[in-house]
Design a protein around this motif. Structure first.
Motif, PDB file in Angstrom:
ATOM      1  N   ALA A 317     -17.864  41.485  46.353  1.00 22.94           N
ATOM      2  CA  ALA A 317     -18.766  40.352  46.577  1.00 22.94           C
ATOM      3  C   ALA A 317     -18.052  39.028  46.346  1.00 22.94           C
ATOM      4  O   ALA A 317     -18.189  38.083  47.135  1.00 22.94           O
ATOM      5  CB  ALA A 317     -19.980  40.473  45.661  1.00 22.94           C
ATOM      6  N   VAL A 318     -17.257  38.954  45.299  1.00 27.30           N
ATOM      7  CA  VAL A 318     -16.559  37.713  44.963  1.00 27.30           C
ATOM      8  C   VAL A 318     -15.476  37.398  45.994  1.00 27.30           C
ATOM      9  O   VAL A 318     -15.283  36.242  46.378  1.00 27.30           O
ATOM     10  CB  VAL A 318     -15.978  37.797  43.535  1.00 27.30           C
ATOM     11  N   ARG A 319     -14.778  38.427  46.463  1.00 27.51           N
ATOM     12  CA  ARG A 319     -13.726  38.208  47.461  1.00 27.51           C
ATOM     13  C   ARG A 319     -14.292  37.665  48.765  1.00 27.51           C
ATOM     14  O   ARG A 319     -13.588  36.975  49.518  1.00 27.51           O
ATOM     15  CB  ARG A 319     -12.970  39.507  47.745  1.00 27.51           C
ATOM     16  N   ASN A 320     -15.558  37.945  49.033  1.00 28.59           N
ATOM     17  CA  ASN A 320     -16.165  37.548  50.304  1.00 28.59           C
ATOM     18  C   ASN A 320     -17.118  36.365  50.201  1.00 28.59           C
ATOM     19  O   ASN A 320     -17.815  36.047  51.170  1.00 28.59           O
ATOM     20  CB  ASN A 320     -16.911  38.745  50.900  1.00 28.59           C
ATOM     21  N   CYS A 321     -17.132  35.696  49.044  1.00 26.62           N
ATOM     22  CA  CYS A 321     -18.108  34.624  48.828  1.00 26.62           C
ATOM     23  C   CYS A 321     -17.589  33.240  49.210  1.00 26.62           C
ATOM     24  O   CYS A 321     -18.334  32.261  49.138  1.00 26.62           O
ATOM     25  CB  CYS A 321     -18.580  34.614  47.373  1.00 26.62           C
ATOM     26  N   GLY A 322     -16.304  33.143  49.591  1.00 29.78           N
ATOM     27  CA  GLY A 322     -15.759  31.855  49.996  1.00 29.78           C
ATOM     28  C   GLY A 322     -15.187  31.021  48.867  1.00 29.78           C
ATOM     29  O   GLY A 322     -14.878  29.836  49.068  1.00 29.78           O
ATOM     30  N   TYR A 323     -15.020  31.611  47.685  1.00 26.91           N
ATOM     31  CA  TYR A 323     -14.529  30.832  46.546  1.00 26.91           C
ATOM     32  C   TYR A 323     -13.132  30.279  46.791  1.00 26.91           C
ATOM     33  O   TYR A 323     -12.872  29.095  46.534  1.00 26.91           O
ATOM     34  CB  TYR A 323     -14.545  31.689  45.279  1.00 26.91           C
ATOM     35  N   ILE A 324     -12.225  31.125  47.284  1.00 30.35           N
ATOM     36  CA  ILE A 324     -10.851  30.682  47.497  1.00 30.35           C
ATOM     37  C   ILE A 324     -10.805  29.547  48.518  1.00 30.35           C
ATOM     38  O   ILE A 324     -10.135  28.527  48.312  1.00 30.35           O
ATOM     39  CB  ILE A 324      -9.967  31.857  47.955  1.00 30.35           C
ATOM     40  N   GLN A 325     -11.522  29.709  49.617  1.00 32.39           N
ATOM     41  CA  GLN A 325     -11.547  28.665  50.644  1.00 32.39           C
ATOM     42  C   GLN A 325     -12.097  27.363  50.085  1.00 32.39           C
ATOM     43  O   GLN A 325     -11.601  26.271  50.396  1.00 32.39           O
ATOM     44  CB  GLN A 325     -12.386  29.122  51.835  1.00 32.39           C
ATOM     45  N   SER A 326     -13.132  27.471  49.248  1.00 39.00           N
ATOM     46  CA  SER A 326     -13.737  26.284  48.650  1.00 39.00           C
ATOM     47  C   SER A 326     -12.755  25.559  47.748  1.00 39.00           C
ATOM     48  O   SER A 326     -12.613  24.330  47.810  1.00 39.00           O
ATOM     49  CB  SER A 326     -14.993  26.681  47.858  1.00 39.00           C
ATOM     50  N   ARG A 327     -12.050  26.310  46.913  1.00 40.67           N
ATOM     51  CA  ARG A 327     -11.086  25.694  45.999  1.00 40.67           C
ATOM     52  C   ARG A 327      -9.893  25.116  46.741  1.00 40.67           C
ATOM     53  O   ARG A 327      -9.377  24.061  46.378  1.00 40.67           O
ATOM     54  CB  ARG A 327     -10.625  26.723  44.964  1.00 40.67           C
ATOM     55  N   GLN A 328      -9.437  25.797  47.793  1.00 40.99           N
ATOM     56  CA  GLN A 328      -8.316  25.279  48.571  1.00 40.99           C
ATOM     57  C   GLN A 328      -8.707  23.989  49.282  1.00 40.99           C
ATOM     58  O   GLN A 328      -7.911  23.048  49.355  1.00 40.99           O
ATOM     59  CB  GLN A 328      -7.844  26.337  49.575  1.00 40.99           C
ATOM     60  N   ALA A 329      -9.946  23.919  49.789  1.00 38.69           N
ATOM     61  CA  ALA A 329     -10.424  22.696  50.435  1.00 38.69           C
ATOM     62  C   ALA A 329     -10.501  21.553  49.432  1.00 38.69           C
ATOM     63  O   ALA A 329     -10.135  20.414  49.738  1.00 38.69           O
ATOM     64  CB  ALA A 329     -11.791  22.938  51.073  1.00 38.69           C
ATOM     65  N   LEU A 330     -10.946  21.862  48.217  1.00 38.17           N
ATOM     66  CA  LEU A 330     -11.037  20.840  47.177  1.00 38.17           C
ATOM     67  C   LEU A 330      -9.646  20.338  46.801  1.00 38.17           C
ATOM     68  O   LEU A 330      -9.438  19.127  46.645  1.00 38.17           O
ATOM     69  CB  LEU A 330     -11.741  21.416  45.942  1.00 38.17           C
ATOM     70  N   SER A 331      -8.690  21.245  46.664  1.00 40.12           N
ATOM     71  CA  SER A 331      -7.314  20.844  46.330  1.00 40.12           C
ATOM     72  C   SER A 331      -6.748  19.924  47.402  1.00 40.12           C
ATOM     73  O   SER A 331      -6.073  18.938  47.104  1.00 40.12           O
ATOM     74  CB  SER A 331      -6.430  22.077  46.166  1.00 40.12           C
ATOM     75  N   ALA A 332      -7.036  20.252  48.683  1.00 36.48           N
ATOM     76  CA  ALA A 332      -6.557  19.419  49.785  1.00 36.48           C
ATOM     77  C   ALA A 332      -7.182  18.028  49.714  1.00 36.48           C
ATOM     78  O   ALA A 332      -6.511  17.017  49.946  1.00 36.48           O
ATOM     79  CB  ALA A 332      -6.880  20.083  51.119  1.00 36.48           C
ATOM     80  N   GLU A 333      -8.473  17.960  49.382  1.00 36.90           N
ATOM     81  CA  GLU A 333      -9.149  16.666  49.258  1.00 36.90           C
ATOM     82  C   GLU A 333      -8.539  15.833  48.144  1.00 36.90           C
ATOM     83  O   GLU A 333      -8.319  14.622  48.285  1.00 36.90           O
ATOM     84  CB  GLU A 333     -10.642  16.883  48.976  1.00 36.90           C
ATOM     85  N   LEU A 334      -8.247  16.469  47.003  1.00 37.59           N
ATOM     86  CA  LEU A 334      -7.682  15.756  45.867  1.00 37.59           C
ATOM     87  C   LEU A 334      -6.290  15.231  46.197  1.00 37.59           C
ATOM     88  O   LEU A 334      -5.927  14.116  45.812  1.00 37.59           O
ATOM     89  CB  LEU A 334      -7.633  16.687  44.644  1.00 37.59           C
TER      90      LEU A 334
END
Length: 339
Positions: A317-334
């Motif tokens: 469930a965690v692998r498919n919830c989009g957490y990694i994509q969300s954090r990578q997008a946040l890192s790119a924004e920062l």
């Protein structure tokens, strides 16, 4: 149908395990639900404190995708239930190349539900906005209005001044407007810049209090949120918790999602560390709710009196919830904002 017949049908439904409503209408399927988090509780406390002490403006800031917009939606629903006389609005600040009063007023008119918000002169728009709010207050029986301005870091100084003008106009009509500016971390920098520029009228009206919004930061936060699924029922007056709706036999056998707080936190922690993500683990609400929804839907067909989701199920469930994509997008924004 008599109340006794309704009661008999409800009892039969509970005994048979038959769901009380079409699964397609359940809030987990429609997305029409919000679960309280410690951060939302802190935001709620801020709103109540401002209302109680007549503090007309505050700001809440935090990373993108952490759950701020969901918090606004939750708090509006909560205020509608607990203080129904208060009028609430949710305005979404737009990204635009130029800042003019007309589009700003149109945006607020859209938030208050005015038809054709883009038509008319600026003065006409301003009066429509005031009158629309005035009508809502008369209908609800209170002169108190709460306005949540989402992505408020997009406003420039003029837009804050125009917002202050709306405050002043309503104040003359004995309508008290409480504005909660919600946005990313830059919002705090906006307040600091206003203070340095001695824009005291804006700060004292719109930016008095401040709150750093946060995600789910530890296993206790996870337990608090999972308990929401165990306690929230649909239909509202029924005994069908969200957990029971998907796992009726497991719940009958004593299972509750809150029991798995450690498993869920561990699954996120392992994923976070495996990908070498910077900083401590802080789960965005969007990723968290999606993980729980995946677990409930995947476990539905395995339901049984002794069923308990295992660590592997939570990991999927965690692998498919989009957490990694969300954090990578946040890192790119920062990184972009740093440049």
């Amino acid at each position: 149908m008599s109340s006794e017949q309704h009661s008999t049908l409800a009892s039969a439904s509970l005994t048979s395990g038959a769901r009380p409503t079409d699964p397609a209408l359940h809030p987990i399927e429609t997305g029409g639900y919000r679960i309280a988090t410690p951060a939302i509780q802190a935001f709620s406390d801020l709103v109540n404190r401002c209302l109680r002490y007549h503090i007309t403006g505050a700001l809440t800031y935090g990373p993108s995708r952490i759950g701020k917009t969901r918090a606004i939606e939750y708090l509006r629903l909560l205020l509608a239930q607990t203080q129904p006389k208060i009028t609430t609005y949710h305005a979404q600040a737009e990204h635009k190349p130029r800042h003019a009063e007309g589009p700003f007023l149109s945006n607020l008119l859209e938030a208050v539900g005015f038809p054709d918000p883009a038509t008319g002169t600026n003065s006409a728009k301003r009066m429509r906005l005031i009158n629309k709010i005035k009508e809502a207050c008369a209908r609800n029986g209170s002169g108190t209005v709460v306005l949540f301005c989402d992505e408020a870091q997009r406003y420039d100084e003029n837009e804050y001044e125009w917002l202050r003008d709306v405050h002043d106009h309503l104040d003359r009509l004995q309508i008290r407007l409480f504005t909660f500016l919600v946005g990313q971390q830059e919002l705090l920098a906006v307040k600091t810049a206003m203070q340095h520029a001695r824009k005291t009228q804006i700060v004292s009206r719109l930016m008095v209090e401040e709150l750093a919004f946060f995600g789910i930061r530890n296993v206790r936060d996870v337990a608090t949120c999972l308990n929401g699924y165990d306690q929230t029922c649909f239909p509202r007056a029924s005994e069908w918790s969200f957990t029971r709706f998907y796992l009726p036999q497991a719940v009958e056998g004593g299972y509750r999602l809150v029991n798995d707080a450690g498993l869920l936190w561990s699954a996120f922690e392992q994923l976070h560390n495996r990908h070498g993500l910077p900083g401590p683990l802080e789960i965005p609400m969007e990723s968290f709710t999606r993980a729980v929804e995946i677990l409930l839907k995947d476990s539905e067909r395995r339901d049984g009196e002794g069923y308990r989701p295992d660590a592997a199920s939570w990991s999927v469930a965690v692998r498919n919830c989009g957490y990694i994509q969300s954090r990578q997008a946040l890192s790119a924004e920062l990184m972009t904002s740093a440049v």
